[in-house]
Design an enzyme around this catalytic site. Structure first.
Site, PDB file in Angstrom:
ATOM      1  N   TYR A  38      38.634 -10.193 -10.982  1.00  7.19           N
ATOM      2  CA  TYR A  38      38.780 -10.514  -9.542  1.00  7.19           C
ATOM      3  C   TYR A  38      40.254 -10.459  -9.151  1.00  7.19           C
ATOM      4  CZ  TYR A  38      34.261 -12.613 -10.798  1.00  7.19           C
ATOM      5  OH  TYR A  38      32.996 -12.856 -11.286  1.00  7.19           O
ATOM      6  N   SER A  43      37.784 -16.303  -0.908  1.00  8.87           N
ATOM      7  CA  SER A  43      37.834 -17.395   0.057  1.00  8.87           C
ATOM      8  C   SER A  43      37.516 -18.767  -0.516  1.00  8.87           C
ATOM      9  CB  SER A  43      36.888 -17.072   1.219  1.00  8.87           C
ATOM     10  OG  SER A  43      36.699 -18.189   2.042  1.00  8.87           O
ATOM     11  N   TRP A  44      36.291 -18.964  -1.048  1.00 10.49           N
ATOM     12  CA  TRP A  44      36.004 -20.353  -1.464  1.00 10.49           C
ATOM     13  C   TRP A  44      36.699 -20.694  -2.759  1.00 10.49           C
ATOM     14  CZ3 TRP A  44      30.660 -22.624  -3.207  1.00 10.49           C
ATOM     15  CH2 TRP A  44      30.093 -21.878  -4.225  1.00 10.49           C
ATOM     16  N   ASP A  45      37.071 -19.677  -3.546  1.00 14.66           N
ATOM     17  CA  ASP A  45      37.917 -19.942  -4.720  1.00 14.66           C
ATOM     18  C   ASP A  45      39.218 -20.602  -4.272  1.00 14.66           C
ATOM     19  OD1 ASP A  45      36.141 -17.572  -5.259  1.00 14.66           O
ATOM     20  OD2 ASP A  45      36.925 -17.817  -7.286  1.00 14.66           O
ATOM     21  N   GLN A 117      32.390 -16.782   3.121  1.00  9.02           N
ATOM     22  CA  GLN A 117      31.910 -17.596   1.998  1.00  9.02           C
ATOM     23  C   GLN A 117      31.842 -19.047   2.479  1.00  9.02           C
ATOM     24  OE1 GLN A 117      34.414 -16.834  -1.492  1.00  9.02           O
ATOM     25  NE2 GLN A 117      32.660 -15.969  -2.567  1.00  9.02           N
ATOM     26  N   ASP A 184      25.933 -15.395  -6.127  1.00  5.78           N
ATOM     27  CA  ASP A 184      25.495 -14.008  -5.918  1.00  5.78           C
ATOM     28  C   ASP A 184      24.035 -13.685  -6.247  1.00  5.78           C
ATOM     29  OD1 ASP A 184      28.202 -14.080  -5.551  1.00  5.78           O
ATOM     30  OD2 ASP A 184      28.646 -12.333  -6.761  1.00  5.78           O
ATOM     31  N   TYR A 375      24.926 -15.005 -15.089  1.00  9.08           N
ATOM     32  CA  TYR A 375      25.673 -15.366 -13.887  1.00  9.08           C
ATOM     33  C   TYR A 375      25.091 -16.586 -13.184  1.00  9.08           C
ATOM     34  CZ  TYR A 375      29.338 -13.285 -10.859  1.00  9.08           C
ATOM     35  OH  TYR A 375      30.478 -12.995 -10.158  1.00  9.08           O
ATOM     36  N   GLU A 419      34.818 -18.931 -16.696  1.00  6.34           N
ATOM     37  CA  GLU A 419      34.201 -18.780 -15.373  1.00  6.34           C
ATOM     38  C   GLU A 419      32.862 -19.539 -15.322  1.00  6.34           C
ATOM     39  OE1 GLU A 419      33.373 -14.694 -14.546  1.00  6.34           O
ATOM     40  OE2 GLU A 419      32.877 -15.034 -12.435  1.00  6.34           O
TER      41      GLU A 419
HETATM   42  C1  2M8 Z   1      31.611 -13.899  -7.625  1.00  7.88           C
HETATM   43  O1  2M8 Z   1      31.379 -13.009  -6.551  1.00  7.88           O
HETATM   44  C2  2M8 Z   1      32.037 -11.733  -6.448  1.00  7.88           C
HETATM   45  C3  2M8 Z   1      31.646 -11.108  -5.129  1.00  7.88           C
HETATM   46  O2  2M8 Z   1      32.147 -11.871  -4.088  1.00  7.88           O
HETATM   47  C4  2M8 Z   1      31.725 -10.747  -7.546  1.00  7.88           C
HETATM   48  O3  2M8 Z   1      30.765 -10.940  -8.298  1.00  7.88           O
HETATM   49  O4  2M8 Z   1      32.449  -9.766  -7.635  1.00  7.88           O
HETATM   50  C5  2M8 Z   1      30.928 -15.252  -7.308  1.00  7.88           C
HETATM   51  O5  2M8 Z   1      30.849 -16.070  -8.460  1.00  7.88           O
HETATM   52  C6  2M8 Z   1      31.676 -15.975  -6.186  1.00  7.88           C
HETATM   53  O6  2M8 Z   1      31.186 -17.285  -6.009  1.00  7.88           O
HETATM   54  C7  2M8 Z   1      33.176 -16.042  -6.438  1.00  7.88           C
HETATM   55  O7  2M8 Z   1      33.808 -16.521  -5.288  1.00  7.88           O
HETATM   56  C8  2M8 Z   1      33.757 -14.679  -6.829  1.00  7.88           C
HETATM   57  C9  2M8 Z   1      35.208 -14.781  -7.296  1.00  7.88           C
HETATM   58  O8  2M8 Z   1      35.353 -15.803  -8.249  1.00  7.88           O
HETATM   59  O9  2M8 Z   1      32.992 -14.085  -7.887  1.00  7.88           O
END
Ligand code: 2M8
Length: 446
Positions: A38, A43-45, A117, A184, A375, A419
């Protein structure tokens, strides 16, 4: 039986490793959830991360929130990813080129997604402000200024969600993509997703990046991804406009966790309003209304959990998922619902630590399709457990809250700042240096 509280040694090791993860994941003026999988800002992270940064680096907590809200759209939506222009298009899919969002003069050109989010940011901003006293008078003054900057933006975010996104017309926010929930591939979306076309040829055109970085058996399936891409194409083709959503878009769902966070945001905004000299009353009133709508429309008494509702069909999901426990975080939740949710959390289905020695999993452990690796379909997630623990404290379940806290800290100490975690063995899964796991560990230790 519950494990003993973390020892001072364990606590100080955990504190240092958590602070180190947050340092590693600071990238050019904002935080990333993790370096490989990532590489942009989520956003919510950012909200969960701010809660932890409040202890070790409050300036970064505020800077990170500023970076996120700097990408807010004129309609008030706060995008679920803010892209980092220094990261190559190929390092995350779908990247900025795929989203192709409208350009606005006052927003950074590198752009964002058009999804949202759960709006955890008001709760986070309040937590960072509350901790500022520990860093001296200048930090308190700075925190007050930051709240002043954020307040109108947080209000616009709430107005967007409770306005344009009330697709069902019942006072609940709808999500238009599973990515918006943050959960997700939760089974909570299975029924609604079954009706979304899965065009697998899309995956020949657009290669998944996640499975080059992570284990494919731990991630959503190709069928899920084909549907995710198709839903983005649908929303994008409509110009990311929300008018009449349920009539033309394939996924319009009311999530109990998302809506609980919307109401919690207004409770936090009421407190922030008092600090910045605004009127807290409208926030309390909207929190009350959203809470009442969650209770009236999403409660499923036989299972003692809240359920998501497909706005297009009117059906409640048949799956018992952890998003159905999250409304426990609401101050105004009626006592009978609190008691029912706690009974469910303590049952063999979710198994509080007294049963499993581990925090609460993302899905009913006894379900036939419970998946320990995939997941959001079984594994343990720290952010959700952190929310549940807050709810337990709020409603007077001190012993259970403490048990959950101990289980989270022992798990992270033993397995690392992963994670997510295997719900039977506690093995770490996904990214190994994950920001919100580290940030929330700091909050649990403080
Ligand atoms: C996950 O989501 C993203 C897409 O937004 C992904 O799988 O690529 C989810 O766990 C989500 O809750 C989280 O915000 C994001 C980044 O940690 O990863």
């Amino acid at each position: 039986h519950p494990s003993p509280s973390p020892s001072p040694d364990m606590s100080s090791q955990l504190w240092q490793s958590a602070a180190a993860v947050l340092d590693t994941n600071w990238a050019r003026g904002h935080m990333v959830p993790s370096r490989r999988l990532y590489p942009h800002q989520w956003s919510w992270d950012a909200a969960f991360i701010a809660v932890g940064l409040a202890y070790v680096n409050p300036q970064r907590a505020w800077a990170d929130l500023r970076n996120l809200f700097g990408a807010q759209w004129p309609d008030g939506r706060v995008p679920h990813i803010v892209f980092d222009p220094a990261v190559a298009e190929g390092d995350y899919f779908p990247g900025p080129g795929f989203w192709d969002v409208p350009a606005y003069a006052d927003r950074p050109a590198h752009g964002s997604t058009g999804l949202v989010q759960p709006p955890m940011h008001a709760v986070a901003a309040w937590e960072v402000y509350r901790r500022a006293t520990g860093h001296g008078a200048a930090a308190v003054a700075a925190a007050r200024d930051e709240l002043g900057w954020l307040y109108p933006r947080l209000c616009a975010q709430q107005e967007y969600l409770t306005g344009a996104r009330d697709a069902g017309g019942r006072g609940l926010v709808s999500i238009v993509h599973p990515w918006e929930s943050g959960l997700d591939n939760s089974p909570s979306w299975d029924a609604a997703m079954a009706a979304v076309p899965a065009d697998l040829s899309l995956l020949q055109r657009y290669a998944r990046r996640d499975v080059q970085v992570a284990d494919i058996t731990h991630r959503p399936t190709d069928t899920d991804y084909a549907r995710y891409i198709g839903l983005v194409q649908s929303y994008r083709a409509g110009g990311y406009d929300d008018a009449g959503l349920a009539a033309w878009h394939g996924f319009v769902v009311e999530c109990p966790a998302f809506n609980a966070i919307v109401a919690a945001a207004d409770h936090a905004l009421a407190r922030i309003a008092e600090v910045v000299g605004a009127d807290p009353a409208p926030h309390r009133e909207r929190a009350r209304r959203v809470t009442a709508a969650v209770v009236a429309h999403l409660w499923e008494p036989a299972s003692r959990t809240f359920r998501s509702r497909d706005v297009r069909t009117g059906e409640l999901s048949g799956r018992r998922c952890v998003n159905g426990l999250v409304p426990l975080m609401l101050p105004g939740l009626p006592r009978e619902h609190v008691v029912a949710i706690m009974a469910e959390a303590e049952s063999e289905r979710f198994g509080m630590p007294s049963l499993s020695g581990l925090p609460i999993p993302s899905y009913d452990r006894t379900a036939a399709d419970f998946d320990s690796y995939r997941y959001w379909r079984g594994p343990i997630w720290i952010n959700i457990n952190w929310l549940l623990r807050r709810g337990m404290l709020l409603h007077g379940y001190e012993a259970q809250a403490d048990e959950l806290r101990t289980a989270m800290l022992r798990l992270i100490h033993r397995s690392g700042h992963y994670e997510y975690f295997h719900p039977a063995t506690g093995e770490g899964i996904g990214e190994p240096a994950f920001s919100w796991t580290a940030a929330l560990a700091l909050d649990l230790l403080a």
